[in-house]
Design a protein around this motif. Structure first.
Motif, PDB file in Angstrom:
ATOM      1  N   GLU A 168     -94.315  35.299 -17.035  1.00  0.00           N
ATOM      2  CA  GLU A 168     -93.932  36.381 -17.942  1.00  0.00           C
ATOM      3  C   GLU A 168     -94.028  35.964 -19.402  1.00  0.00           C
ATOM      4  N   VAL A 169     -93.854  34.683 -19.692  1.00  0.00           N
ATOM      5  CA  VAL A 169     -93.957  34.196 -21.066  1.00  0.00           C
ATOM      6  C   VAL A 169     -95.395  34.322 -21.555  1.00  0.00           C
ATOM      7  N   TYR A 170     -96.349  34.068 -20.683  1.00  0.00           N
ATOM      8  CA  TYR A 170     -97.757  34.066 -21.062  1.00  0.00           C
ATOM      9  C   TYR A 170     -98.395  35.450 -20.996  1.00  0.00           C
ATOM     10  N   ILE A 171     -98.121  36.187 -19.931  1.00  0.00           N
ATOM     11  CA  ILE A 171     -98.808  37.474 -19.753  1.00  0.00           C
ATOM     12  C   ILE A 171     -97.876  38.666 -19.813  1.00  0.00           C
ATOM     13  N   GLY A 172     -96.576  38.444 -19.885  1.00  0.00           N
ATOM     14  CA  GLY A 172     -95.620  39.533 -19.959  1.00  0.00           C
ATOM     15  C   GLY A 172     -95.235  40.036 -18.581  1.00  0.00           C
ATOM     16  N   THR A 173     -94.197  40.846 -18.547  1.00  0.00           N
ATOM     17  CA  THR A 173     -93.762  41.427 -17.282  1.00  0.00           C
ATOM     18  C   THR A 173     -94.722  42.528 -16.871  1.00  0.00           C
TER      19      THR A 173
END
Length: 147
Positions: A90-95
């Motif tokens: 989630e940090v890299y591509i988001g939820t």
């Protein structure tokens, strides 16, 4: 060994040095502590499992195996996470909600497999590239120019 004394069993020095490595102890321990019990269990499974201690240990081992806590992949993942600072996806591509709000598509299937239709027919096997890369190349002119 002091001068004038002989090695154990009168063996030559190279063989005595090999025995000092401890390989034989590891080999004997492996055979006696591991393989022997597996052979007994394989030859007499009912008798081996009918003892209460073996059954209790088996249940405990199966429970631990089922939890996945002893899986070596967790140890490697922890080492790599600490060494390289990996974070959750989630940090890299988001939820999923954030990706949907941006218009990112999670479906990686491509209905049309022709590179000519994408405008990047000059690139070899562009039609085999991941759908997210093809979509990005079509929607973002900077990526398209880079390719």
């Amino acid at each position: 060994i002091a001068e004038g004394e002989t090695n154990v069993l009168g063996l030559p020095d190279p063989i005595q040095n090999f025995l000092k490595l401890g390989f034989q102890g590891a080999l004997i321990t492996t055979i006696l502590a591991s393989i022997t019990w597996q052979l007994v269990a394989g030859a007499f499974p009912v008798a081996f499992l009918s003892t209460p201690i073996t059954y209790i240990l088996l249940v405990i081992c199966l429970f631990l195996e089922g939890t996945g806590i002893c899986n070596g992949a967790w140890v490697l993942a922890g080492i790599f996470k600490n060494a390289f600072g990996y974070q959750l996806d989630e940090v890299y591509i988001g939820t999923a909600a954030e990706r949907e709000a941006r218009g990112s598509k999670d479906n990686s299937r491509r209905d049309l497999q022709l590179g000519v239709e994408t405008g990047f027919h000059g690139l070899p096997d562009f039609n085999k590239a991941p759908k997210s890369l093809r979509d990005l190349a079509e929607s973002d002119p900077e990526v398209g120019n880079y390719l």
